[in-house]
Design a protein around this motif. Structure first.
Motif, PDB file in Angstrom:
ATOM      1  N   ASN A   1       0.632  -1.004   0.001  1.00  0.00           N
ATOM      2  CA  ASN A   1       0.091   0.133  -0.065  1.00  0.00           C
ATOM      3  C   ASN A   1       0.591   1.267  -0.086  1.00  0.00           C
ATOM      4  OD1 ASN A   1      -2.612  -1.529   0.216  1.00  0.00           O
ATOM      5  ND2 ASN A   1      -2.191  -1.930   2.090  1.00  0.00           N
ATOM      6  N   GLU A   2       1.693   1.107  -0.235  1.00  0.00           N
ATOM      7  CA  GLU A   2       3.365   2.011  -0.039  1.00  0.00           C
ATOM      8  C   GLU A   2       2.682   3.372   1.196  1.00  0.00           C
ATOM      9  OE1 GLU A   2       1.942   4.340  -3.718  1.00  0.00           O
ATOM     10  OE2 GLU A   2       3.415   2.762  -5.344  1.00  0.00           O
ATOM     11  N   THR A   3       2.632   2.477   2.458  1.00  0.00           N
ATOM     12  CA  THR A   3       2.790   3.210   3.547  1.00  0.00           C
ATOM     13  C   THR A   3       3.583   2.897   4.271  1.00  0.00           C
ATOM     14  OG1 THR A   3       0.549   1.598   4.354  1.00  0.00           O
ATOM     15  CG2 THR A   3       2.025   3.387   6.002  1.00  0.00           C
ATOM     16  N   ASN A   4       4.903   2.205   3.431  1.00  0.00           N
ATOM     17  CA  ASN A   4       6.495   2.891   4.283  1.00  0.00           C
ATOM     18  C   ASN A   4       6.939   2.033   2.837  1.00  0.00           C
ATOM     19  OD1 ASN A   4       7.409  -0.183   4.817  1.00  0.00           O
ATOM     20  ND2 ASN A   4       6.068   0.089   6.018  1.00  0.00           N
ATOM     21  N   GLY A   5       8.959   1.967   2.516  1.00  0.00           N
ATOM     22  CA  GLY A   5       9.249   2.275   1.943  1.00  0.00           C
ATOM     23  C   GLY A   5      10.374   1.452   1.966  1.00  0.00           C
ATOM     24  N   PHE A   6      10.024   0.269   3.344  1.00  0.00           N
ATOM     25  CA  PHE A   6      11.186  -1.040   3.528  1.00  0.00           C
ATOM     26  C   PHE A   6      10.439  -1.842   2.758  1.00  0.00           C
ATOM     27  CE2 PHE A   6      11.344   1.813   7.765  1.00  0.00           C
ATOM     28  CZ  PHE A   6      12.790   2.246   7.637  1.00  0.00           C
ATOM     29  N   VAL A   7      11.379  -2.367   2.736  1.00  0.00           N
ATOM     30  CA  VAL A   7      11.265  -4.434   1.950  1.00  0.00           C
ATOM     31  C   VAL A   7      11.086  -4.582   3.002  1.00  0.00           C
ATOM     32  CG1 VAL A   7      12.585  -5.983   0.782  1.00  0.00           C
ATOM     33  CG2 VAL A   7      12.587  -3.149  -0.107  1.00  0.00           C
ATOM     34  N   PRO A   8      10.054  -5.544   3.498  1.00  0.00           N
ATOM     35  CA  PRO A   8       9.348  -6.217   4.306  1.00  0.00           C
ATOM     36  C   PRO A   8      10.478  -7.315   4.313  1.00  0.00           C
ATOM     37  CG  PRO A   8       8.179  -6.502   1.975  1.00  0.00           C
ATOM     38  CD  PRO A   8       8.667  -5.374   2.434  1.00  0.00           C
ATOM     39  N   PRO A   9      10.285  -8.561   5.637  1.00  0.00           N
ATOM     40  CA  PRO A   9      11.063  -9.869   5.870  1.00  0.00           C
ATOM     41  C   PRO A   9      10.126 -10.588   4.681  1.00  0.00           C
ATOM     42  CG  PRO A   9      10.671  -8.721   8.424  1.00  0.00           C
ATOM     43  CD  PRO A   9       9.828  -7.532   6.962  1.00  0.00           C
ATOM     44  N   GLU A  10      10.970 -12.119   4.738  1.00  0.00           N
ATOM     45  CA  GLU A  10      10.163 -12.686   4.234  1.00  0.00           C
ATOM     46  C   GLU A  10       9.228 -13.729   5.118  1.00  0.00           C
ATOM     47  OE1 GLU A  10      13.175 -15.361   3.575  1.00  0.00           O
ATOM     48  OE2 GLU A  10      13.860 -14.516   1.430  1.00  0.00           O
TER      49      GLU A  10
ATOM     50  N   LEU B   1      18.014   1.146  12.586  1.00  0.00           N
ATOM     51  CA  LEU B   1      16.884   1.484  12.676  1.00  0.00           C
ATOM     52  C   LEU B   1      16.147   0.237  12.723  1.00  0.00           C
ATOM     53  CD1 LEU B   1      14.178   3.547  12.605  1.00  0.00           C
ATOM     54  CD2 LEU B   1      14.023   3.239  10.034  1.00  0.00           C
ATOM     55  N   LYS B   2      16.520  -0.848  12.181  1.00  0.00           N
ATOM     56  CA  LYS B   2      15.650  -1.949  11.272  1.00  0.00           C
ATOM     57  C   LYS B   2      16.382  -3.575  12.158  1.00  0.00           C
ATOM     58  CE  LYS B   2      13.099  -3.034   8.085  1.00  0.00           C
ATOM     59  NZ  LYS B   2      11.914  -2.944   8.718  1.00  0.00           N
ATOM     60  N   CYS B   3      17.086  -3.005  13.550  1.00  0.00           N
ATOM     61  CA  CYS B   3      17.988  -3.767  13.778  1.00  0.00           C
ATOM     62  C   CYS B   3      18.512  -5.124  13.298  1.00  0.00           C
ATOM     63  CB  CYS B   3      17.315  -4.071  15.193  1.00  0.00           C
ATOM     64  SG  CYS B   3      16.646  -2.473  16.003  1.00  0.00           S
ATOM     65  N   ASN B   4      19.095  -5.316  12.457  1.00  0.00           N
ATOM     66  CA  ASN B   4      19.102  -6.747  11.417  1.00  0.00           C
ATOM     67  C   ASN B   4      20.601  -6.619  11.052  1.00  0.00           C
ATOM     68  OD1 ASN B   4      19.325  -5.042   9.522  1.00  0.00           O
ATOM     69  ND2 ASN B   4      17.581  -5.473   8.420  1.00  0.00           N
ATOM     70  N   HIS B   5      21.331  -5.959  11.565  1.00  0.00           N
ATOM     71  CA  HIS B   5      23.038  -5.953  11.108  1.00  0.00           C
ATOM     72  C   HIS B   5      23.809  -6.323  12.088  1.00  0.00           C
ATOM     73  CE1 HIS B   5      22.891  -3.770   6.991  1.00  0.00           C
ATOM     74  NE2 HIS B   5      22.147  -3.416   7.111  1.00  0.00           N
ATOM     75  N   MET B   6      24.900  -7.078  12.544  1.00  0.00           N
ATOM     76  CA  MET B   6      25.946  -7.575  13.599  1.00  0.00           C
ATOM     77  C   MET B   6      26.708  -6.399  14.053  1.00  0.00           C
ATOM     78  SD  MET B   6      28.374  -9.842  12.229  1.00  0.00           S
ATOM     79  CE  MET B   6      27.729 -10.770  11.299  1.00  0.00           C
ATOM     80  N   ASP B   7      26.693  -6.819  15.319  1.00  0.00           N
ATOM     81  CA  ASP B   7      27.644  -5.740  15.895  1.00  0.00           C
ATOM     82  C   ASP B   7      29.268  -6.901  15.670  1.00  0.00           C
ATOM     83  OD1 ASP B   7      29.632  -4.544  17.987  1.00  0.00           O
ATOM     84  OD2 ASP B   7      27.632  -3.782  18.975  1.00  0.00           O
ATOM     85  N   MET B   8      29.883  -6.213  14.990  1.00  0.00           N
ATOM     86  CA  MET B   8      31.769  -7.126  14.334  1.00  0.00           C
ATOM     87  C   MET B   8      32.149  -7.042  15.904  1.00  0.00           C
ATOM     88  SD  MET B   8      30.483  -7.592  11.578  1.00  0.00           S
ATOM     89  CE  MET B   8      32.131  -7.452  10.230  1.00  0.00           C
TER      90      MET B   8
END
Length: 281
Positions: free
Chosen positions: A46-55, A245-252
């Motif tokens: 619905n183009e409410t946000n521009g984030f590509v959703p998860p699977e 923002l999406k909390c999906n990148h690792m802390d190296m």
């Protein structure tokens, strides 16, 4: 894949999900692993946000001849143009029979026409064939534990690991094969498995057969003696997330600290091409 094509695929996925929900309407028969994913898919369409959703991940509980089977489904964003990742579980199946059941199901799915929803076809196949593998299970013994095998350690690098279906299967297969190590989901995703070489290789064959954007075994360590080789005492999923923002990148830094604790920090540079830096406490 452009935005319009992605929206088209997601719309097809939602239509199929609605049909499945109309068929499996009793409580617990069909479960969406993360309801937020469904919300994000609808917002994206619905183009409410521009984030590509998860699977989209779901579990479908089937009863076949009074036996309970769990069908775990992961729909990649390219679905239905590519095959979904589908696994079946039943507590009466031993590892050998469970592996054969899922290999045969995968072969069946790969032979279906691409571009058309196929979860109903997977369900029908399980309903028609699953009990055959239960009947065979008592005749097939798992003899892998009696075979002497030197230990190996595999380091797997993936573009990303988000799907709960895949994460569950990574853990289930590792534990079933008596492997130690860890899975770090996120972007990128890192997996380490260690144990008998035969079991490591079998685990890798199963995991890489899933639908991935990119996954490969980056490093293989082999030893003649198990003493002083094993670095982990179990297999677990770990999480070291940054505050993006999406909390999906690792802390190296946290990953580096974790590897240091398990006496394998030397692998960091081989995995990422840079020296690891510990996060300050």
């Amino acid at each position: 894949m452009n935005n319009e094509k992605l929206k088209q695929n997601l719309e097809i996925q939602l239509e199929e999900l609605e049909s499945l929900q109309s068929m499996f309407y009793n409580h617990g028969e069909l479960k969406i692993e993360d309801p937020v994913t469904l919300f994000e898919i609808k917002n994206y369409i619905n183009e409410t946000n521009g984030f590509v959703p998860p699977e989209l991940d779901m579990t479908i509980n089937l009863e076949v001849d009074s036996l309970k089977f769990q069908l775990y489904v992961n729909l990649p964003q390219e679905y239905p143009d590519i095959s979904p990742t589908v696994f079946v579980r039943n507590e009466k199946l031993n590892r050998i029979q469970n592996g054969k059941l899922n290999r045969d199901l995968k072969e069946f799915m790969e032979n279906l026409e691409k571009g058309e929803p196929c979860i109903f076809s997977a369900i029908s196949w399980v309903q028609d064939n699953a009990t055959t593998y239960v009947d065979m299970s008592s005749d097939v013994k798992d003899i892998s534990e009696s075979i002497e095998d030197p230990p190996s350690r595999l380091w797997i690098y993936s573009h990303h690991i988000y799907s709960k279906t895949k994460r569950r299967e990574i853990i289930n297969q590792a534990q079933s094969l008596n492997l130690n190590g860890f899975c770090l989901p996120g972007k990128p995703g890192i997996i380490c498995v260690e144990g008998a070489t035969k079991n490591c290789n079998e685990w890798w064959q199963i995991i890489r057969s899933m639908t991935w954007k990119k996954i490969y075994c980056k490093i293989t360590e082999e030893f003649d003696d198990e003493s002083d080789f094993l670095k982990f005492d179990k297999f677990e999923e770990v999480s070291f997330q940054t505050n993006n923002l999406k909390c999906n990148h690792m802390d190296m830094g946290e990953l580096c600290k974790y590897l240091e604790i398990h006496k394998c920090s030397y692998i960091f540079k081989d995995l990422f091409g840079v020296e690891g830096k510990l996060t300050s406490s």
